[in-house]
Write a protein that holds these residues in place. Structure first.
Motif, PDB file in Angstrom:
ATOM      1  N   THR A  91      35.967  68.707   3.440  1.00 41.88           N
ATOM      2  CA  THR A  91      34.576  68.255   3.455  1.00 41.88           C
ATOM      3  C   THR A  91      34.501  66.816   2.950  1.00 41.88           C
ATOM      4  N   TRP A  92      33.814  65.971   3.706  1.00 40.22           N
ATOM      5  CA  TRP A  92      33.710  64.554   3.344  1.00 40.22           C
ATOM      6  C   TRP A  92      32.333  64.058   3.749  1.00 40.22           C
ATOM      7  N   GLU A  93      31.610  63.530   2.777  1.00 38.81           N
ATOM      8  CA  GLU A  93      30.295  62.953   3.045  1.00 38.81           C
ATOM      9  C   GLU A  93      30.256  61.620   2.320  1.00 38.81           C
ATOM     10  N   GLU A  94      29.807  60.558   3.005  1.00 38.64           N
ATOM     11  CA  GLU A  94      29.861  59.225   2.406  1.00 38.64           C
ATOM     12  C   GLU A  94      28.554  58.478   2.641  1.00 38.64           C
ATOM     13  N   LYS A  95      28.099  57.772   1.587  1.00 38.99           N
ATOM     14  CA  LYS A  95      26.891  56.960   1.685  1.00 38.99           C
ATOM     15  C   LYS A  95      27.259  55.496   1.403  1.00 38.99           C
ATOM     16  N   ASP A  96      26.913  54.612   2.314  1.00 40.65           N
ATOM     17  CA  ASP A  96      27.198  53.186   2.149  1.00 40.65           C
ATOM     18  C   ASP A  96      26.293  52.606   1.061  1.00 40.65           C
ATOM     19  N   MET A  97      26.891  51.993   0.050  1.00 40.70           N
ATOM     20  CA  MET A  97      26.155  51.408  -1.073  1.00 40.70           C
ATOM     21  C   MET A  97      26.358  49.898  -1.159  1.00 40.70           C
ATOM     22  N   THR A  98      26.896  49.294  -0.098  1.00 38.85           N
ATOM     23  CA  THR A  98      27.172  47.854  -0.102  1.00 38.85           C
ATOM     24  C   THR A  98      25.909  47.046  -0.355  1.00 38.85           C
ATOM     25  N   ASP A  99      24.807  47.418   0.287  1.00 39.99           N
ATOM     26  CA  ASP A  99      23.546  46.685   0.095  1.00 39.99           C
ATOM     27  C   ASP A  99      22.992  46.845  -1.316  1.00 39.99           C
ATOM     28  N   TRP A 100      23.374  47.881  -2.009  1.00 37.66           N
ATOM     29  CA  TRP A 100      22.971  48.065  -3.411  1.00 37.66           C
ATOM     30  C   TRP A 100      23.846  47.179  -4.305  1.00 37.66           C
ATOM     31  N   MET A 101      25.159  47.198  -4.055  1.00 36.57           N
ATOM     32  CA  MET A 101      26.119  46.553  -4.959  1.00 36.57           C
ATOM     33  C   MET A 101      26.164  45.035  -4.839  1.00 36.57           C
ATOM     34  N   THR A 102      26.236  44.487  -3.619  1.00 31.37           N
ATOM     35  CA  THR A 102      26.526  43.057  -3.480  1.00 31.37           C
ATOM     36  C   THR A 102      25.482  42.143  -4.125  1.00 31.37           C
ATOM     37  N   PRO A 103      24.163  42.378  -4.003  1.00 30.41           N
ATOM     38  CA  PRO A 103      23.239  41.459  -4.674  1.00 30.41           C
ATOM     39  C   PRO A 103      23.273  41.604  -6.196  1.00 30.41           C
ATOM     40  N   ARG A 104      23.690  42.763  -6.667  1.00 34.36           N
ATOM     41  CA  ARG A 104      23.717  43.001  -8.109  1.00 34.36           C
ATOM     42  C   ARG A 104      24.858  42.262  -8.812  1.00 34.36           C
ATOM     43  N   VAL A 105      25.868  41.846  -8.070  1.00 30.32           N
ATOM     44  CA  VAL A 105      26.952  41.067  -8.678  1.00 30.32           C
ATOM     45  C   VAL A 105      26.373  39.767  -9.245  1.00 30.32           C
ATOM     46  N   SER A 106      25.587  39.052  -8.440  1.00 34.52           N
ATOM     47  CA  SER A 106      24.975  37.797  -8.901  1.00 34.52           C
ATOM     48  C   SER A 106      24.046  38.035 -10.080  1.00 34.52           C
ATOM     49  N   THR A 107      23.233  39.075  -9.981  1.00 37.38           N
ATOM     50  CA  THR A 107      22.280  39.389 -11.045  1.00 37.38           C
ATOM     51  C   THR A 107      22.994  39.726 -12.346  1.00 37.38           C
ATOM     52  N   ALA A 108      24.050  40.527 -12.249  1.00 41.01           N
ATOM     53  CA  ALA A 108      24.780  40.956 -13.442  1.00 41.01           C
ATOM     54  C   ALA A 108      25.452  39.793 -14.172  1.00 41.01           C
ATOM     55  N   LEU A 109      25.945  38.823 -13.421  1.00 43.51           N
ATOM     56  CA  LEU A 109      26.700  37.717 -14.025  1.00 43.51           C
ATOM     57  C   LEU A 109      25.827  36.514 -14.382  1.00 43.51           C
ATOM     58  N   ALA A 110      24.582  36.507 -13.900  1.00 48.38           N
ATOM     59  CA  ALA A 110      23.686  35.362 -14.122  1.00 48.38           C
ATOM     60  C   ALA A 110      23.554  35.026 -15.604  1.00 48.38           C
ATOM     61  N   GLY A 111      23.602  33.743 -15.887  1.00 49.83           N
ATOM     62  CA  GLY A 111      23.379  33.264 -17.253  1.00 49.83           C
ATOM     63  C   GLY A 111      24.546  33.434 -18.207  1.00 49.83           C
ATOM     64  N   THR A 112      25.698  33.842 -17.718  1.00 59.68           N
ATOM     65  CA  THR A 112      26.850  34.036 -18.600  1.00 59.68           C
ATOM     66  C   THR A 112      27.348  32.682 -19.093  1.00 59.68           C
ATOM     67  N   GLU A 113      27.416  32.545 -20.399  1.00 64.17           N
ATOM     68  CA  GLU A 113      27.967  31.331 -21.002  1.00 64.17           C
ATOM     69  C   GLU A 113      28.638  31.690 -22.309  1.00 64.17           C
ATOM     70  N   VAL A 114      29.608  30.895 -22.659  1.00 62.02           N
ATOM     71  CA  VAL A 114      30.375  31.126 -23.880  1.00 62.02           C
ATOM     72  C   VAL A 114      30.550  29.790 -24.592  1.00 62.02           C
ATOM     73  N   GLY A 115      30.112  29.743 -25.839  1.00 62.14           N
ATOM     74  CA  GLY A 115      30.329  28.557 -26.649  1.00 62.14           C
ATOM     75  C   GLY A 115      31.647  28.667 -27.401  1.00 62.14           C
ATOM     76  N   PHE A 116      32.258  27.557 -27.657  1.00 65.52           N
ATOM     77  CA  PHE A 116      33.496  27.513 -28.435  1.00 65.52           C
ATOM     78  C   PHE A 116      33.505  26.224 -29.221  1.00 65.52           C
ATOM     79  N   ASP A 117      34.402  26.110 -30.170  1.00 59.54           N
ATOM     80  CA  ASP A 117      34.479  24.916 -30.992  1.00 59.54           C
ATOM     81  C   ASP A 117      34.806  23.727 -30.090  1.00 59.54           C
TER      82      ASP A 117
END
Length: 147
Positions: free
Chosen positions: A4-30
């Motif tokens: 038994t195999w059932e599959e749902k395509d989630m590409t449209d859910w995942m791909t825009p969320r990559v940009s959203t998840a990483l937005a604003g990432t910054e790291v300060g250092f000395d």
């Protein structure tokens, strides 16, 4: 039932969320700050499959993170920005146990010293921007796996 195999395509859910998840990432250092500027060229696929009663979250993505490094000047010296670089995530997949493959690409004409700074504060596995991006990416993956 066997097979038994059932599959749902989630590409449209995942791909825009990559940009959203990483937005604003910054790291300060000395002596400076490393930051992501934009996520570009998100490619790949994501799906959720039911296989013999078990839910499997399948994904295989690649994308580029444009980055900027600002080195603060000593004393009254003006800060200096190193741009034109990107951290390329070549293999973000459900079966790689969180070992996301990356490579640093720099603009033509980037000096050896600037490349070293980018390697230290952007591409290094243990410090700087890369681990911060991966932590946010892993948060997105955990959210996806909870669906």
């Amino acid at each position: 039932k066997a097979g038994t195999w059932e599959e749902k395509d989630m590409t449209d859910w995942m791909t825009p969320r990559v940009s959203t998840a990483l937005a604003g990432t910054e790291v300060g250092f000395d002596g400076g700050m490393a930051e992501m500027v934009a996520v570009k060229d998100v490619e790949g696929s994501a799906s959720i499959a039911q296989v013999r009663g078990k839910r499997r979250h399948i994904f295989d993505l690649s994308f580029n993170v444009e980055v900027r490094l600002t080195m603060f000047g000593a004393g009254d010296a003006a800060p200096r920005t190193i741009g034109g670089a990107k951290l390329v995530f070549t293999d973000v997949a459900g079966d790689n146990n969180g070992e996301h493959e990356t490579q640093l690409e720099t603009a033509a004409g980037t000096s050896v010293a600037d490349r070293r700074s980018l390697e230290q504060w952007v591409a290094h596995t243990g410090q700087g921007l890369r681990p911060a991006l991966i932590a946010k990416l892993d948060g997105l993956i955990a959210e996806y796996r909870a669906l």
